[in-house]
Design a protein around this motif. Sequence first.
Motif: not given
Length: 199
Positions: A1, A46-48, A50, A64, A66, A69-72
């Motif tokens: 991370w 991966l971007v999250v 929060k 969470i 995809v 609020n999260s994407n790769t």
Amino acid sequence: WFNGAGAFSVATPPEIPSVQAPWLTPANTFWYYNTVPPYQSGRRYLVVAKPIDRAGNEMTGANITVGVNSNTFSYDSSSATAYLAQPATGPYNAATLTNITGTATDDFSGVQVVMMQIRDITQGATYWNGTDFVNSVTTVDVAIAGSTVSSVNPSFSTFTYSVGALVTKLRSGSRYTINVRGRDVAQNIDQTGTTWTIL
């Protein structure tokens, strides 16, 4: 991370604040983060995002989603490479100049297209645009056949360009160069490519 301090680590993901300060409101919902992590070519990330409210409540992993609020995403900074197989350097006529062929490979995102440039070096700055020779630097995109990633297809991808229209515009006594460069899906372009000369 990403630790927010210029490096990646295996530690528990830190809570990196956005640049938007101090709190978002119903009328002010835009946020951004402008520190670029040290991405490495050939890796997926991966971007999250929060959120935490003023009462200290924060979104949990169960919430969470995809695409919400999260994407790769994939990071690729290495260019694709193209190799010219035919024609080889040498003399040709309309009967012996067959299709232009070669191979292309890319180490991660995959080859998108081969950029081919045919130049009449006898005439000078005259380039083939797919239908005729013109007095401006021009390339022709050649489609890729088969798998685009060399790790999937070790024999590399192939490309073929029909010379039917080209041979009708070639001038007897002129010399030509053919240069091919690879462009991958991430839009990295081989800066040099492979160049052969035909007569």
